[in-house]
Design an enzyme around this catalytic site. Structure first.
Site, PDB file in Angstrom:
ATOM      1  N   THR A  54       0.875  -1.168   0.000  1.00 41.91           N
ATOM      2  CA  THR A  54       0.000   0.000   0.000  1.00 41.91           C
ATOM      3  C   THR A  54       0.905   1.209   0.000  1.00 41.91           C
ATOM      4  O   THR A  54       1.128   1.822   1.037  1.00 41.91           O
ATOM      5  CB  THR A  54      -0.908   0.043   1.239  1.00 41.91           C
ATOM      6  OG1 THR A  54      -0.114   0.024   2.415  1.00 41.91           O
ATOM      7  CG2 THR A  54      -1.853  -1.126   1.261  1.00 41.91           C
ATOM      8  N   GLY A  55       1.510   1.549  -1.156  1.00 41.25           N
ATOM      9  CA  GLY A  55       2.259   2.797  -1.309  1.00 41.25           C
ATOM     10  C   GLY A  55       1.227   3.854  -1.020  1.00 41.25           C
ATOM     11  O   GLY A  55       0.271   3.998  -1.747  1.00 41.25           O
ATOM     12  N   THR A  56       1.380   4.624   0.028  1.00 40.04           N
ATOM     13  CA  THR A  56       0.231   5.221   0.690  1.00 40.04           C
ATOM     14  C   THR A  56       0.491   6.608   1.195  1.00 40.04           C
ATOM     15  O   THR A  56       1.629   7.062   1.269  1.00 40.04           O
ATOM     16  CB  THR A  56      -0.069   4.335   1.920  1.00 40.04           C
ATOM     17  OG1 THR A  56      -0.415   3.066   1.483  1.00 40.04           O
ATOM     18  CG2 THR A  56      -1.141   4.897   2.786  1.00 40.04           C
ATOM     19  N   THR A  57      -0.601   7.291   1.530  1.00 36.83           N
ATOM     20  CA  THR A  57      -0.500   8.456   2.409  1.00 36.83           C
ATOM     21  C   THR A  57      -1.478   8.255   3.549  1.00 36.83           C
ATOM     22  O   THR A  57      -2.676   8.021   3.312  1.00 36.83           O
ATOM     23  CB  THR A  57      -0.879   9.746   1.663  1.00 36.83           C
ATOM     24  OG1 THR A  57      -0.166   9.787   0.446  1.00 36.83           O
ATOM     25  CG2 THR A  57      -0.558  10.963   2.499  1.00 36.83           C
TER      26      THR A  57
END
Lengths: 279, 217
Positions: free
Chosen positions: B17-20
């Site tokens: 989950t490359g995420t913010t």
């Protein structure tokens, strides 16, 4: 490793057995670089898709199984039975998806018998997620689970590392980008049965056309509260070939020149009787 | 014929989950928010994933890093918190939840690659935000995490003020998410925002076209 005698049962040792990996490494070393490649496991380079519609779930899959660039199976069944109300499409390593879904199905059957309850889709998902996470991605199973239970219609995807996604429409496998394009364009909530079947079939067809690892026919599986309709095949490949010759030989094609019968004397050496306890 | 495998690289890459993710304390509660993009290499596997996981009625955690690791950690802590709250006979403290997350993060430091931000409300401490990165446990007025957080450190440092109201905190979170999603390739989709206070947790989803726009959009 000793060669097993053919008449002695060799029970498998417990735990993982990586003897073949060691053998493959030795073979590659001995025969030099590039001369032998270890055989690639059979993968179902695949297109699988699923859609939740008004009354249930429609699952779809192609039927090609590849081993590197050879088609190993033209009519492979990728939609696996899990429970009377739950089916699962599998992409990735064929053996892994087959075994994983079999294990899951057995577990759920035992649970059903133990508790007199029909299994829920979320239970299948939890068991799968738990198992795949424990194996840290070593089991190459990319699964789409769909089913209808008391709480409604559900569609989940489970990745080989144990990640779960619940969404109304899904595609997985090497042809998933092509299929996803069709699904993103055509999906709307509460589709009718015919619309849903056409949509899933078009999605799989797009995967078959645009992906080398997918091909042959389209299988569909429609799951509703009332029951399951497993349509295999739903749509046959347009590129079927006609066999040019016959491969059967009539009895008598090979002439028998001479026949010699020798009776073999067999002596009974030892006889033991073990009583069965039928009390 | 083809030399390379028929399977593209992203099929065998782990799903991240490359995420913010972001969480902020305000007077009487917390606001926690995340984007919705899940990627496997260059492919987006799920564009609508809700990364705000329930740990308890008034305690949520935001997931980032490996999808499988983060989801499993959240489920494990959810179970442990349920048992704990039954044993003590009352709602668990946010600090307890954060400590459970931290214990798993620290013990399995080498094996897991996930970072969870824990935020919630309890009777003793009010709204609290805890960071559990790499196994540390630290309470902060606000916290950001995930690959997209790098792009908004300047924004949050400049814009955060103490004593923001509930509405201001929600706007702060949505603005931060929108900015990060605009610059980070691995963040995107919709924004999920959960506001937790004494009365409970209120979940909201801000669709892509409803997100605030900035000078170049």
């Amino acid at each position: 490793v000793d060669m097993a005698l053919s008449n002695v049962l060799e029970l498998p040792a417990s735990g993982f057995n990586f003897e073949n990996s060691a053998r493959n490494a030795v073979l590659e070393d001995v025969l030099g670089d590039g001369k032998t490649k270890t055989p690639k496991p059979m993968k179902t380079g695949t297109t699988i898709a699923g859609v939740v519609y008004k009354d249930g779930v429609v699952l779809g899959a192609d039927t090609r199984a590849t081993s590197s660039e050879v088609v190993a199976d033209k009519m492979c069944a990728k939609i696996h039975y899990i429970a009377p109300n739950i089916y699962c499409c599998g992409a990735g390593t064929a053996a892994d998806t087959e075994k994983t879904t079999d294990l899951l199905s057995s577990n759920l059957t035992i649970f059903s018998m133990n508790s007199s309850r029909n299994p829920r889709v979320i239970m299948a998902v939890s068991i799968l997620q738990d198992m795949l996470f424990r194996y840290h991605g070593q089991i190459g199973a990319f699964l789409i689970l769909g089913g209808v239970d008391f709480t409604g219609s559900h569609l989940y995807s489970v990745g080989p590392y144990g990640s779960v996604n619940e969404v109304p429409y899904l595609a997985m496998g090497s042809g998933d980008h092509a299929a996803m394009g069709i699904l993103e364009d055509g999906f709307k909530p509460r589709l009718e049965l015919d619309e849903a079947k056409t949509l899933v079939c078009s999605a799989i067809h797009a995967g078959i056309m645009s992906d080398l690892g997918s091909g042959s026919n389209v299988d569909l599986c429609v799951i509703t509260r009332q029951g399951v309709d497993y349509i295999r095949p739903y749509q046959e490949s347009e590129f079927k070939d006609q066999r040019q010759g016959r491969y059967k030989y009539k009895p008598g094609t090979t002439p028998i020149l001479r026949e010699n019968v020798e009776p073999v004397e067999v002596e009974v050496m030892q006889e033991t009787v073990q009583k069965m306890d039928t009390a | 014929m083809l030399e390379e495998s028929l399977q593209p690289g992203w099929l065998s890459e782990e799903v991240k989950t490359g995420t913010t993710i972001i969480a902020v304390e305000f007077e009487g509660g917390v606001v926690i928010g995340s984007d919705s993009r899940v990627s496997a290499g260059a492919a987006v596997v799920n564009r609508v994933m809700n990364k705000l996981s329930v740990l308890h009625d008034k305690i949520y955690c935001a997931l980032s890093g490996s999808a499988a690791d983060a989801q499993t950690m959240a489920e494990a802590v959810n179970y442990q918190l349920d048992v704990h709250s039954m044993e003590v006979g009352e709602d668990p403290l946010v600090r307890s939840a954060a400590t459970l997350v931290k214990s798993i993060s620290y013990k399995y430091k080498e094996e897991l690659s996930a970072h969870l931000i824990v935020a919630g409300w309890d009777r003793r401490g009010g709204g609290q935000v805890y960071v559990t990165l790499e196994g540390l446990l630290c309470r902060q007025p606000f916290a950001i995490g995930g690959s997209g957080s790098s792009y908004i450190y300047g924004f949050v440092d400049a814009e955060y003020r103490k004593g923001m109201s509930r509405k201001e905190s929600q706007e702060f979170v949505v603005n931060a998410l929108a900015l990060a999603m605009g610059r980070d390739g691995s963040s995107g989709g919709v924004a999920y925002v959960v506001t937790i206070d004494q009365t409970g947790a209120e979940e909201k989803c801000v669709l892509g076209n409803e997100l605030p726009t900035f000078f170049d959009e």
